[in-house]
Scaffold this active site. Structure first.
Site, PDB file in Angstrom:
ATOM      1  CE  LYS A 249      -4.934  -0.175  -5.027  1.00  0.00           C
ATOM      2  NZ  LYS A 249      -3.459  -0.056  -4.575  1.00  0.00           N
TER       3      LYS A 249
ATOM      4  CB  VAL B 113       0.382  -4.341   2.825  1.00  0.00           C
ATOM      5  CG1 VAL B 113       0.241  -3.026   3.684  1.00  0.00           C
ATOM      6  CG2 VAL B 113       0.967  -3.290   1.784  1.00  0.00           C
TER       7      VAL B 113
ATOM      8  CB  ILE C 206      -0.424  10.576   0.840  1.00  0.00           C
ATOM      9  CG1 ILE C 206       1.033  10.233   0.126  1.00  0.00           C
ATOM     10  CG2 ILE C 206      -0.905  12.417   0.872  1.00  0.00           C
ATOM     11  CD1 ILE C 206       0.831  10.864  -1.035  1.00  0.00           C
TER      12      ILE C 206
ATOM     13  CE  LYS D  57      -4.509   4.085  -5.798  1.00  0.00           C
ATOM     14  NZ  LYS D  57      -2.952   4.443  -5.950  1.00  0.00           N
TER      15      LYS D  57
ATOM     16  NE  ARG E 105       1.948 -18.378  -1.298  1.00  0.00           N
ATOM     17  CZ  ARG E 105       2.533 -18.115  -2.718  1.00  0.00           C
ATOM     18  NH1 ARG E 105       3.240 -18.419  -3.795  1.00  0.00           N
ATOM     19  NH2 ARG E 105       2.748 -16.329  -2.675  1.00  0.00           N
TER      20      ARG E 105
ATOM     21  CD  GLU F 119       1.199  -5.362  -9.276  1.00  0.00           C
ATOM     22  OE1 GLU F 119       0.692  -6.650  -9.737  1.00  0.00           O
ATOM     23  OE2 GLU F 119       0.640  -4.230  -9.269  1.00  0.00           O
TER      24      GLU F 119
END
Lengths: 430, 430
Positions: free
Chosen positions: A107, A17, A138, A207, A49, A192
């Protein structure tokens, strides 16, 4: 009109991001300046890093000392995209103390400590914006907080986790089981390596807490949210759902009680009719359905995660916060004036789809029906299927409190004729 | 924190929307006060016919002198829900001159005179908000202006007129013709006695002008919008659409040209694939699909009209404007810095579905295909159906400029073997 001293943005974190935020700030600098009414520049980027090269970020902006960056005193907006509780929390409060507003995508932190972060922002006259924390790109936080500020929201029901929606969609369309679908999601980068936060619905629960707080103008803590993951959903459940004209989604549901005196927030897999707008939300997309007294039914749909979409939400907030600073004003702060209590899951009223493995002999249905009646749970439909001395009963109930359903199931398990409760799933959206 | 002097709202118009605004301001006064940070009260209601009793509005607030009301000098927010150009325009500018901000639901006026109204607001340091002007209760203006302020919007495509969506949905689901479906819409109150503004797409064109201006940060006048109504859509068109896996919607489409140097805005019926999220927007609902560079594809869905939904949007704006006043600030004004030219319809590039009635003899397809090739319009598929000496050809093209298609059709009409062009419809959303 345009002032020349630029507004300064400090970026905490430069992963998927953060690097996208930095890239857009550079490539779209003129547009951002025109929309804000002043130039905006990246003043520093804190990373863990510094040797890991980040596309497009000038080396001289990179630092490992995030604390020094937020303490600089000349920073207007701190963008926090580190995630997790610490050091994010301390960095955010330090930023407020040193005269910066904060845009966060965090969040977990907002669900856990939203109230104290808001208080710190207000104490220091700063803004706290976090559109990116729920449902990625959104626009959802701003519509709920601002567009619907003249309305009364009664219900927010949404698909707020892309990973689990991808898995459930695969199970639905391919007939795959949970592990097979999870493997595909992992291979494609949707899940993940450790998918716990997604599949056990910790992410969605955070959320839900944020959405419930905003929607009902009250405080809802993460612990207030009932949470059930989706690892137990089977191909058989999807087959049952299809027989009912439904599909299965992991839903975050925030509701105001019918009497208006309390609220609930929960996350669990549920059957919803194929005709419901949420049923057609495919792959890793998110969508949130909002029911408000005057506005009626609204839906917001889009990508719920990913570097670019999340960066879009972050930068929308950066523009808003910068405009506020030029106005020497702040945007709306926490709105928790209703102080509505959060009821437990037992008080939630919904419908249920229950599959029972039963003995294939006369009188079983009568026994089962009696147990439902004794617990005040009214049956809508029953389907009985016999096969080789065994039989299954599929019961769909009318609306009943969750506690009554739990009591029913507990009693059903004690019946000699009930060999097992194959699945229990809530039915929503009707 | 809460100041005691109330903010004062003047309401211009007390019809379906206005009476609902008044009702909610009274019944939800405490909530509005808590969200604004100060009480807000209805200070006057201007109507044309004071004898017509309006539910809940105290008689002493009602006046026929709208001009005197907006000139009072103690009004904080004027809510304009009269509609039409005059006297709305003069009342709004008079309100600005006398120190009031304005919340309007007037799409026709904003599409025609948005720039001058913004200029008047800015000159007098007032706000002009108009969430209710496009797509009723659906938060759309604020998400486009604020949430996506850090992104680059490339396309806005939506169903922004509930009446025509209701009619098209009826035609789709029941096989009814246009007039039959219009009659049903009229009987159910979805269409007005004179449906021209809706079915000839004047209403949708005004909304397209507003959306294009906001999305692309430029000025788009109503005259810049290509407009084609939906009265010519037939049951046969729906049959053709179904064969292609499509349905037909009246779409407002605002696009940035591929080279970024210009924009287009248009409203016309179009085929869209059933798999597109807009295809499943039923009855009188509205939905707007937004494509942005970083955010990706977003959709906003909800009721596009009606007293309560529109009142919800109006009151969201009232809360925002009141907060701004307490902050002694104003919200974002007009953003038209890109000054992008608006290209004509001929430069729009899209796909086409064309039905031709042709002579049923050899060589016709070759003739027709030659005409397409001569105009640079590449054919995707052709379907030829013969019946009793007559035949029909259905051609679906690849993407081509609208001017090239018009030239093709003109040349086709001149062919001896082409007896008529039964229908031409654009194909979107692919």
């Amino acid at each position: 009109m345009m002032r020349t001293r630029p507004l300064k943005v400090a970026l905490l974190g430069c992963g998927v991001v953060g690097s996208e935020v930095a890239r857009i700030m550079t490539t779209h600098a003129d547009d951002l300046a025109a929309r804000i009414g002043a130039p905006v520049e990246l003043a520093g980027v804190a990373v863990r890093r510094p040797d890991k090269v980040r596309g497009g970020v000038p080396a001289e902006l990179i630092t490992t000392d995030a604390t020094a960056l937020v303490k600089r005193g000349d920073i207007d907006v701190v963008v926090e995209v580190i995630g997790g509780i610490e050091p994010a929390r301390t960095l955010i409060t330090t930023a407020f103390e040193h005269g910066a507003s904060v845009v966060s995508a965090n969040k977990a932190l907002l669900a856990q400590d939203g109230a104290s972060l808001y208080a710190a922002a207000e104490q220091h006259g700063q803004d706290l914006y976090y559109e990116a924390a729920v449902a990625g790109a959104i626009p959802l936080i701003r519509p709920l907080r601002e567009s619907l500020a003249g309305d009364k929201i009664n219900r927010v029901m949404g698909i707020v986790n892309g990973t689990t929606n991808f898995i459930l969609d695969k199970m639905d369309t391919s007939g795959a089981g949970y592990s097979e679908a999870l493997d595909e999601a992992t291979a494609l980068g949707y899940a993940e390596a450790d998918p716990t936060a997604d599949v056990e619905a910790f992410d969605a629960a955070a959320k839900a807490a944020i959405l419930a707080g905003i929607a009902f103008h009250t405080r809802v803590r993460l612990d207030d949210v009932y949470r059930e993951g989706m690892t137990e959903v089977t191909a058989a459940d999807f087959a049952s759902a299809k027989e009912m004209g439904c599909t299965i989604k992991l839903l975050a549901i925030c509701e105001r009680a019918a009497d208006g005196g309390s609220v609930t927030a929960r996350v669990h897999p549920a059957m919803i009719p194929l005709s419901h707008p949420l049923a057609s939300v495919r792959e890793a997309y998110n969508a949130v359905f909002v029911e408000a007294e005057a506005a009626g039914q609204l839906m917001f749909y889009g990508p719920g995660a990913g570097g670019s979409p999340t960066a879009s939400a972050v930068l929308g907030d950066v523009v808003a916060v910068c405009r506020n600073r030029l106005n020497e004003a702040t945007g709306p702060g926490e709105s928790a004036y209703t102080q509505l209590p959060v009821s437990s899951m037992g008080e939630v009223v919904t419908r249920y789809h229950i599959s029972l493995d039963v003995a294939d002999k006369p009188g079983v249905l009568a026994q089962v029906a009696t147990v439902f009646a004794e617990h005040g749970v009214s049956i809508d439909t029953v389907r009985q299927q016999g096969k080789d001395g065994e039989a299954s009963l599929v019961v769909v109930t009318h609306r009943a409190p969750d506690a009554a359903l739990s009591g029913t199931v507990e009693a059903l398990r004690k019946l000699d004729t009930v060999r097992g409760v194959a699945s229990i799933m809530r039915v929503e959206g009707e």
